[in-house]
Design a protein around this motif. Structure first.
Motif, PDB file in Angstrom:
ATOM      1  N   GLY A 660      29.127 -25.601   8.227  1.00 30.17           N
ATOM      2  CA  GLY A 660      29.246 -24.280   8.847  1.00 30.17           C
ATOM      3  C   GLY A 660      30.258 -23.381   8.161  1.00 30.17           C
ATOM      4  O   GLY A 660      30.407 -22.216   8.516  1.00 30.17           O
ATOM      5  N   GLY A 672      24.817 -18.915  14.309  1.00 33.02           N
ATOM      6  CA  GLY A 672      24.680 -20.115  15.133  1.00 33.02           C
ATOM      7  C   GLY A 672      24.997 -19.751  16.559  1.00 33.02           C
ATOM      8  O   GLY A 672      25.519 -18.669  16.841  1.00 33.02           O
ATOM      9  N   LYS A 674      27.263 -20.694  18.588  1.00 37.21           N
ATOM     10  CA  LYS A 674      28.657 -20.425  18.930  1.00 37.21           C
ATOM     11  C   LYS A 674      29.250 -19.266  18.114  1.00 37.21           C
ATOM     12  O   LYS A 674      30.462 -19.057  18.094  1.00 37.21           O
ATOM     13  CB  LYS A 674      29.506 -21.690  18.697  1.00 37.21           C
ATOM     14  N   GLU A 759      28.932 -30.257  15.484  1.00 41.93           N
ATOM     15  CA  GLU A 759      28.155 -29.199  14.838  1.00 41.93           C
ATOM     16  C   GLU A 759      29.004 -27.956  14.554  1.00 41.93           C
ATOM     17  O   GLU A 759      28.617 -27.106  13.775  1.00 41.93           O
ATOM     18  CB  GLU A 759      26.992 -28.779  15.747  1.00 41.93           C
ATOM     19  N   THR A 760      30.094 -27.900  15.283  1.00 41.40           N
ATOM     20  CA  THR A 760      30.865 -26.660  15.229  1.00 41.40           C
ATOM     21  C   THR A 760      32.242 -26.896  14.602  1.00 41.40           C
ATOM     22  O   THR A 760      32.617 -28.023  14.299  1.00 41.40           O
ATOM     23  CB  THR A 760      31.076 -26.078  16.647  1.00 41.40           C
ATOM     24  N   LYS A 762      36.314 -26.161  15.258  1.00 37.37           N
ATOM     25  CA  LYS A 762      37.269 -25.787  16.298  1.00 37.37           C
ATOM     26  C   LYS A 762      38.496 -25.141  15.639  1.00 37.37           C
ATOM     27  O   LYS A 762      39.056 -25.677  14.690  1.00 37.37           O
ATOM     28  CB  LYS A 762      37.693 -27.027  17.077  1.00 37.37           C
ATOM     29  N   VAL A 777      35.741 -22.065  19.435  1.00 41.06           N
ATOM     30  CA  VAL A 777      34.758 -22.881  18.732  1.00 41.06           C
ATOM     31  C   VAL A 777      33.741 -21.950  18.098  1.00 41.06           C
ATOM     32  O   VAL A 777      33.294 -20.989  18.730  1.00 41.06           O
ATOM     33  CB  VAL A 777      34.072 -23.842  19.734  1.00 41.06           C
ATOM     34  N   THR A 778      33.409 -22.219  16.855  1.00 42.53           N
ATOM     35  CA  THR A 778      32.483 -21.336  16.170  1.00 42.53           C
ATOM     36  C   THR A 778      31.452 -22.151  15.398  1.00 42.53           C
ATOM     37  O   THR A 778      31.745 -23.271  14.952  1.00 42.53           O
ATOM     38  CB  THR A 778      33.252 -20.385  15.230  1.00 42.53           C
ATOM     39  N   SER A 779      30.263 -21.615  15.288  1.00 40.64           N
ATOM     40  CA  SER A 779      29.235 -22.311  14.511  1.00 40.64           C
ATOM     41  C   SER A 779      29.459 -22.093  13.024  1.00 40.64           C
ATOM     42  O   SER A 779      29.332 -23.002  12.217  1.00 40.64           O
ATOM     43  CB  SER A 779      27.837 -21.791  14.864  1.00 40.64           C
TER      44      SER A 779
END
Lengths: 950, 140
Positions: A660, A672, A674, A759-760, A762, A777-779
């Motif tokens: 990501g 994504g 997030k 998947e993400t 932090k 939290v981000t994708s």
């Protein structure tokens, strides 16, 4: 068409005037004010206390071909003979500055007011309300500087170039009522405090509440841009100015509690983060707020409120009001804020070749950017000015001054300097002094009759020393000394006895005998000072008219082109194998154009070039380097360092590996669930001071806005420390916020950390406003790359040239505008040792900044290389060695700050490189054998001064 | 009896303290005329011998004036002056020669008011101390 017209008295305008004047072109400065400094400008937003007008006045005064027309405005223009005919309307000045000698005699009429400027002399203006009959003013001025009937006049100037830089307009006091200004007496502007300190320096007695004269315990500083609906982008480094002021208050009294309220820090200039850290370490609190409310002395923000003893405002400013008129006359565009628009991607340039827009007229710039604008505009304008009109004055050879037994001194006494003292008495007393052969009295030494007398004395064949008993060097003294030199008399055999400014003026009201006593002593000490001096002219040294430019920054290519343009041979050494530093992707086309130009001009480019050694000094450097498998060796007069850089990921992310995470350049718009987080690594990232450009921020803001506009449902964030987006970038920020991009400010200590979370990604960080620890939290994480100086190249150059670099690899230089070097308006020059820094060597700059900076330093390098022979900076004041006494101990070599002395390996004595000597005399004080001496005012004469006057 | 008027010797650097003196003059500020200002290029060129000679030759106080620390026109000349004057003061103190008659002042070109204040203060202090005992003591 050797004439330039400059509209305005902004810093950019004045620097352009000084630089164009230096080239020998005629310059008209069109000043709307009544005197220089009357109009508010960026200068006043900086600390008025420490900006030294003396130097500036001195620079302009030395150039009679730079004319300032006061009370003037441009009323029209037309194209004529390949240039412009500029129409100017003005009212004649009350006082002709070139004639005024500041004797104050006109004040006796009671019709004239003297404006005592904190720095650099007085301005005199007629109080027209009091004048019923102008004939009362006739004869009030002994030098004819006063104009009893100033007329309205029109003037047409044929110019090759027109530089437009009207001064900015300060924020209305009425508008500042939003913050209680004008309502509560203890709400003041930071510029007001600076004025309280003006002339005295910061003093606790001056820092008191206007209401009760008490020193406040608890002070709030409000930086107004961005608050109460104000544009965030308009202000001249308002936070930095306020911070500087607060720090000087802290120095006066450490326990004064200081709290700042700011929307955004807007720290952009080099060293400004260090200033913030210094402020924090001194206990200054910084509250970043979205808005505040002020009632009396109570400030409310974020649901909290607090009462203060005093509130200090650091206001914004408005675009110059004159811009509208200028745009109408010249048919130039205004942007929606009211700034004059320059050509797309071309700073300074307008659609009309030969007409330029610079400094605060074109947008809010940092002080250094404004100064650079002025230098770059001067360089651009000079292409339209043809051959300089004013050639350097050629001086006659020195007269042969014969000395029989001892010096024969003629004292020229200026009556203007003596005030009410008994002239006959003073003349008699001076006549009694040893070695004085005659005393001559003039009404005014600096006027025709006085100068005639000086010429007679200089050429009488009898006089071997001349003492000018007059005002002070900066006033008319140096002018008089230079006059004497122009008659062939060596300046080293002259001195100024400052009887007016150090003798008569400051002792008004004292008993006349005491004042006469002091005046006589002043003359005596001048006589003794030059008693043992030798007839001596300023030395000239030949220089190699070739320059080398080192760097892989776009500024290197531009500087090389510009210096070549001025007829000086240039070599370009690119020490890096990496791509060129461009500041942003938009620089690619420009670089291509520059490279084409370099090819056409036949400039030799070596890439990669390994610099092996650099020896020598200004005018004579020898640079050895290896390129294309061969060793090269070249002699040059000046070295321009443009720096070398490389792109890399922010150091916080070096350990992170996650699909990501996509670097900004490779980011393809993927999203994504997030959301997408753009990471502006922040100026303090990994101890770094400045790692990305305003232009880079602009790119991120643009990208984030587009993304949000087409993906409404997912969060788009910008994680940032500070967005110094004043000027045109502010609109981008506003647009991004409007589109719904979230701005997440983090605090820098400790900075954010990143971790893989399935998947993400932090992100943990400390909230900048509340100090709370937060997580998100981000994708997708899109870090903006940092361009760092190539530390190995920086280190190598710093070792070879003896220059300091900071932890990042940027070269240290004095960008602090409070420093003297800037008062002299030359921020690129490292004290004329022939080494110039530009572009990426100094700091991160946006593309415009790099280009303008490269032109400014190209100009300065060209000035150094413009003549085949150059005098030292200090003119005739240089040191020498008495070889009979020199033991070769090297103490003087250590004492010299300028590398002007070295031990000759063969003769084992200290030798002076005169062109580097600044004449401070440190060597003389350090020398244990009395061998190191100044040519004028050396130990022997000073001891003799002490003997004679005590 | 007439009030004792001390003779004070000032070595003022060209760029800061002498300019401050000029500013005091052009601004028509007022201070007592006891100070004899000697314009030198830099405070770093003031040799201790000038100071000592000044005392032996009848000066009642000696003032060295330079640019503020970190503000020296010649980069670090004022630090050289500071070391030298500190050393001299220590010697004077040790030998009981009156180190309090040696002054070192940082007065920048814009501080005309400060110049006036310092000169006034130094003159008053010296007046109170009276004649320097070192005058003419070539024997020490």
């Amino acid at each position: 068409m050797g004439t330039a017209v400059i509209y305005g008295t902004s810093v950019a305008a004045l620097r352009a005037a000084a630089n164009i004047g230096k080239l020998g072109h005629r310059v008209y400065i069109i000043n709307e004010g009544r005197y220089l400094g009357d109009r508010p400008s960026q200068l006043l937003y900086r600390k008025p206390r420490t900006i030294c007008n003396t130097c500036l006045r001195f620079v302009l005064r030395r150039m009679p071909h730079v004319e300032i027309i006061h009370n003037a405005s441009i009323t029209g223009y037309e194209k004529k003979n390949g240039g412009f005919r500029v129409k100017v309307h003005y009212r004649e000045s009350d006082v002709n500055e070139r004639k005024c000698i500041e004797c104050d005699r006109c004040l006796e009429t009671g019709l004239i007011r003297a404006y005592r400027r904190p720095m650099g002399g007085n301005a005199y203006l007629v109080d027209w309300d009091k004048v019923s009959d102008p004939s009362a003013l006739e004869g009030a001025c002994p030098t004819g500087a006063l104009n009893p009937r100033p007329a309205e006049k029109d003037l047409e100037i044929d110019a090759g170039a027109v530089l437009l830089s009207p001064d900015c307009t300060p924020e209305d006091d009425a508008a500042l009522a939003d913050f209680g200004y004008g309502k509560a007496p203890d709400v003041v502007k930071v510029t007001e405090i600076e004025r309280w300190f003006s002339g005295t320096g910061p003093e606790l007695e001056a820092f008191v509440r206007p209401s009760d004269g008490r020193v406040p315990d608890k002070v709030a500083y409000i930086v107004t841009p961005g608050l109460k609906g104000r544009d965030l982008s308009v202000g001249f480094e308002p936070f930095v100015n306020a911070l500087e002021n607060a720090l000087s208050v802290k120095r006066l009294k450490e326990d004064i509690e200081i709290t700042f309220f700011v929307r955004d820090l807007l720290l952009y200039g080099k060293g400004q983060w260090e200033l913030l850290k210094k402020g924090l370490s001194k206990g200054i609190k910084i509250k970043r707020v979205d808005d505040i409310d002020v009632q009396g002395l109570e400030i409310s923000w974020d649901g909290k409120s607090s009462e203060f003893d005093m509130i200090v405002l650091s206001p914004s400013s408005r675009p110059p009001e004159r811009n509208r008129r200028v745009s109408e006359i010249f048919g130039l565009q205004l942007d929606e804020r009211g700034y004059l628009v320059t050509k797309e991607d071309e700073p300074i340039e307008t659609e009309i070749p030969g007409i330029f827009v610079l400094g605060e007229a074109a947008g809010h710039l940092t002080y250094i950017e404004s100064l650079n604008d002025g230098a770059a505009a001067a360089l651009r304008a000079s292409r339209f000015l043809g051959e300089p009109e004013v050639k350097g004055q050629s001086l006659p050879p020195l007269l042969d001054i014969k000395e029989v037994d001892e010096p024969r001194t003629t004292v020229h006494l200026c009556k203007c300097a003596l005030g009410d003292l008994d002239v006959d008495e003073v003349v008699r007393r001076i006549g009694e002094i040893d070695t004085v052969r005659s005393v001559k009295v003039s009404e005014f030494l600096c006027l025709e009759e006085g100068l005639k007398g000086l010429r007679e004395t200089a050429t009488d064949g009898e006089t071997s020393r001349i003492v000018l008993a007059a005002c002070s060097p900066w006033e008319r003294g140096l002018f008089l000394q230079n006059k004497l030199r122009s008659f062939g008399f060596p300046i080293s055999l002259t001195d100024i006895a400052e009887v007016r400014d150090m003798g008569v003026f400051p002792h008004a009201g004292e008993p006349a005998e005491a004042v006469v006593e002091k005046v006589i002593d002043l003359v005596k000490l001048s006589i003794e000072k030059i008693k043992f001096s030798l007839p001596y002219d300023q030395p000239l040294e030949g220089i190699v008219r070739r320059a080398v430019v080192i760097g892989n920054c776009i500024a290197a290519y531009k500087a090389a082109l510009e210096i070549t343009e001025r007829g000086i041979e240039v070599l370009l050494l690119d020490p890096s194998e990496e791509d060129e530093v461009l500041a942003s992707s938009s620089g690619k086309e420009l670089l291509k154009a520059f490279k084409k130009g370099i090819g056409e001009k036949g400039i030799k480019v070596y890439k990669p070039a390994e610099i092996i050694s650099v020896d020598g000094f200004v005018g004579h450097y020898r640079v050895s380097f290896r390129a294309d498998g061969e060793d090269h060796d070249v002699e040059v007069g000046a070295i321009v360092i443009a720096g070398a850089g490389r792109k890399e990921l922010p150091s916080e992310l070096k350990e992170l590996s996650h699909p990501g995470m996509v670097s900004f350049e490779r980011y393809d718009g993927r999203t994504g669930e997030k959301g997408v987080t753009f990471f502006l690594p922040g100026v303090l990232s990994a101890g770094s001071r400045s790692t990305f450009t305003r232009e880079g921020i602009g790119e991120v803001l643009r990208r984030a806005t587009e993304l949000k506009e087409s993906n409404r449902e997912i969060p788009v964030r910008v994680l940032y420390l500070d967005t110094p987006v004043f000027g045109k970038y502010a609109d981008l920020e506003a647009r991004a916020r409007k589109a719904g991009v979230e701005f997440i400010p983090y605090w820098h200590e400790p900075g954010p950390s990143f971790a893989v979370d399935g998947e993400t990604i932090k992100i943990s960080y400390y909230d900048d406003r509340t100090g709370e620890k937060k997580e998100l939290v981000t994708s997708i994480l899109v870090p903006y790359p940092v361009i760092r100086p190539d530390i190995s190249v920086s280190k190598r150059l710093s070792e070879l040239l003896g220059l300091e670099i900071d932890d990042d690899g940027f070269f240290y230089y004095r960008e602090d505008p409070y420093e003297e070097i800037n008062a002299k308006l030359a921020p690129n020059d490292l004290g004329t040792n022939g080494i110039f820094l530009t572009g990426f060597a100094k700091a991160q700059k946006d593309l415009e900044g790099l280009i303008v900076d490269s032109e400014a330093s190209a100009f300065e390098a060209s000035v150094v290389l413009s003549k085949e022979k150059q005098p030292p900076q200090s003119g005739w004041v240089v040191s020498y060695t008495d070889f009979r006494k020199c033991a070769g101990c090297g103490f003087c070599v250590d004492a010299c700050t300028y590398d002007a002395r070295f031990i000759d390996p063969e003769r084992k004595v200290a030798v002076v490189r005169e062109i580097l000597c600044q004449g401070c005399g440190a060597c003389e004080a350090a020398c244990p054998s009395g061998a190191a001496k100044l040519r004028v005012m050396n130990a022997k004469s000073l001891l003799s001064v002490v003997d004679k006057i005590t | 009896m007439d009030k004792f008027e001390p003779k004070i010797l000032g070595f003022f650097c060209n760029w800061c303290t002498s300019s401050a003196a000029d500013l005091a003059g052009t601004s028509r500020l007022h201070y007592p005329p006891n100070v004899r200002p000697i314009r030198v290029w830099c405070s770093g060129t003031v040799d201790t011998s000038y100071v000592i000679r000044g005392f032996l030759e009848d000066a009642d106080a000696v003032v060295v004036g330079g640019c503020h620390p970190a503000d020296c026109h010649y980069i670090n000349g004022n630090y050289k002056a500071r070391r030298r004057i500190k050393l001299l003061k220590t010697i004077f103190e040790t030998l009981g020669l009156g180190e309090d008659r040696i002054y070192l002042k940082w007065i920048s070109a814009s501080e005309g008011v400060k110049f006036v204040r310092e000169m006034t203060k130094i003159t008053e202090e010296t007046r109170a101390k009276g004649k320097s005992p070192l005058a003419g003591r070539w024997d020490i």
